[in-house]
Motif scaffolding. Structure first.
Motif, PDB file in Angstrom:
ATOM      1  N   UNK A   1       1.031   7.329  -8.069  1.00 49.17           N
ATOM      2  CA  UNK A   1       1.120   8.563  -7.279  1.00 49.17           C
ATOM      3  C   UNK A   1       1.910   8.286  -6.014  1.00 49.17           C
ATOM      4  N   UNK A   2       3.030   8.909  -5.877  1.00 49.63           N
ATOM      5  CA  UNK A   2       3.884   8.711  -4.712  1.00 49.63           C
ATOM      6  C   UNK A   2       4.828   7.550  -4.902  1.00 49.63           C
ATOM      7  N   UNK A   3       5.666   7.309  -3.889  1.00 52.83           N
ATOM      8  CA  UNK A   3       6.637   6.224  -3.988  1.00 52.83           C
ATOM      9  C   UNK A   3       5.940   4.865  -3.908  1.00 52.83           C
TER      10      UNK A   3
ATOM     11  N   UNK B   1       0.845  -1.188   0.000  1.00 54.92           N
ATOM     12  CA  UNK B   1       0.000   0.000   0.000  1.00 54.92           C
ATOM     13  C   UNK B   1       0.884   1.243   0.000  1.00 54.92           C
ATOM     14  N   UNK B   2       0.507   2.220  -0.806  1.00 51.88           N
ATOM     15  CA  UNK B   2       1.242   3.475  -0.855  1.00 51.88           C
ATOM     16  C   UNK B   2       1.001   4.276   0.408  1.00 51.88           C
ATOM     17  N   UNK B   3       1.796   5.281   0.584  1.00 48.39           N
ATOM     18  CA  UNK B   3       1.688   6.118   1.783  1.00 48.39           C
ATOM     19  C   UNK B   3       0.353   6.856   1.820  1.00 48.39           C
ATOM     20  N   UNK B   4      -0.123   7.186   3.014  1.00 48.84           N
ATOM     21  CA  UNK B   4      -1.383   7.942   3.130  1.00 48.84           C
ATOM     22  C   UNK B   4      -1.311   9.243   2.327  1.00 48.84           C
ATOM     23  N   UNK B   5      -2.436   9.623   1.734  1.00 49.04           N
ATOM     24  CA  UNK B   5      -2.482  10.841   0.939  1.00 49.04           C
ATOM     25  C   UNK B   5      -2.196  10.615  -0.533  1.00 49.04           C
ATOM     26  N   UNK B   6      -1.849   9.380  -0.901  1.00 46.93           N
ATOM     27  CA  UNK B   6      -1.594   9.043  -2.300  1.00 46.93           C
ATOM     28  C   UNK B   6      -2.651   8.045  -2.763  1.00 46.93           C
TER      29      UNK B   6
END
Length: 80
Positions: free
Chosen positions: A64-66, A13-18
């Protein structure tokens, strides 16, 4: 009528906010995007769209995001 089809794998799971992996096409736009935060192994996706007979169509895959996302066997097929 066209079918957009393929397989996606997002191992973590990507980081929160992505939004993770976003998949959308030029006919449906971001409003009809599919979002994948994470998947349990490979997950199939399919979209059905009405498209111009002689126009072009694109698919956008945006992470979106790392993170990491895998795609396989992506196709666009015109349906009769």
């Amino acid at each position: 009528l066209v079918r957009l089809h393929g397989w996606v794998r997002v191992p973590e799971q990507n980081r929160p906010g992505h939004d993770g992996l976003i998949i959308f096409d030029s006919c449906g736009g971001r409003q009809l995007a599919e979002r994948f935060q994470s998947t349990n192994g490979w997950q199939e996706f399919s979209f059905y769209r009405t498209a111009a007979r002689n126009g072009s169509m694109t698919i956008t895959f945006a992470l979106t995001g790392p993170g990491e996302a895998w795609l396989d066997d992506v196709s666009i097929c015109r349906l009769e």
